[in-house]
Design an enzyme around this catalytic site. Sequence first.
Site, PDB file in Angstrom:
ATOM      1  CG  ASP A  57     -28.298 -10.677  22.370  1.00  0.00           C
ATOM      2  OD1 ASP A  57     -28.921 -11.594  22.949  1.00  0.00           O
ATOM      3  OD2 ASP A  57     -28.609 -10.236  21.247  1.00  0.00           O
ATOM      4  CB  THR A  99     -38.937 -21.367  24.134  1.00  0.00           C
ATOM      5  OG1 THR A  99     -38.058 -20.353  24.651  1.00  0.00           O
ATOM      6  CG2 THR A  99     -39.206 -22.373  25.237  1.00  0.00           C
ATOM      7  N   GLY A 122     -33.420 -20.456  14.590  1.00  0.00           N
ATOM      8  CA  GLY A 122     -33.714 -19.900  13.275  1.00  0.00           C
ATOM      9  C   GLY A 122     -34.324 -18.518  13.385  1.00  0.00           C
ATOM     10  CB  VAL A 124     -39.239 -14.074  13.030  1.00  0.00           C
ATOM     11  CG1 VAL A 124     -40.771 -14.075  13.084  1.00  0.00           C
ATOM     12  CG2 VAL A 124     -38.666 -13.401  14.261  1.00  0.00           C
TER      13      VAL A 124
END
Length: 296
Positions: A57, A99, A122, A124
């Site tokens: 990230d 995905t 969202g 998992v």
Amino acid sequence: MVQESLQRLHPGLDVEIVTIRTSGDRGERERLGAFVREIQEALLANQVDVALHCLKDLPTEPVPGLSLSAYLEREDARDTLISRGPGLESLPEGSVIGTGSLRRTSQIANVRNDVVFKPLVGNVDTRMRKLIEGEYDAIVLALAGLKRLGLMEDWGRSEYKELVVWPKSVETIVPAPGQAVLVLETREADAAAIELISPLHHSLTSACSRAERSFLQAFGGGCSVPIGAYAQVNEHGFGMIGCVASPDGKQYLKGNRNGSLDAPEEMGAEFARELGGHGAFEIVQAVLATRDGGIA
């Protein structure tokens, strides 16, 4: 995990967890550093002393005044397809795969150009529910996230037991640079914090991750471009697999390279130039031009 490790290393140490909601958490995912910027701002403002990030990230450009002071040992870096039964090769034509990653869609499209991709957002549980309810025929997630949640240890007795997990090799879907690696970031001048977390640093994970991020940085596209890179230790020092693809998977370049653990950044950059000589830079520039409103 980090809190427990630090308290075990330093008995009596008071470790407070501060939750910070980021732009990415609010759905503003197009912003550079969407999942880390607010955390880094809190670090610079002395509101927290150590920041925990998923390395993938983090933008490749460092933030002045901050330092990635500890790389935690890497978890399983593979991606996995999850379905109500069929694996990737046996999904029927027209199957809907969920995905939100261009890297994943491009690599899957390269081998299955007859499936349909649909964005997946969202947590998992939300994603699993959408699969169970039939909104998707399959979804693709990072295996590390499932393992950190403890789901893989007891899958057969979990609420998702009717779903089938199909882990894909790093050669089939090359992971994102830094995938499955957690890092601890500190203020560059905070020697006390750096010393406290130093026992958690895993030097081999650091070297491999830095090579992958150097490969990514050479293309200048960040996570918005379908680029994969994964390095692991071998008899030569470490070996790395890298790929660059167009979003539809029709253009796909992949290669392998060995390098020295003493110079991971140099190896990553050299590997990028090598693939660049086969057209990788042109693929990336076309993707960026399309993303920025130009004509690819």
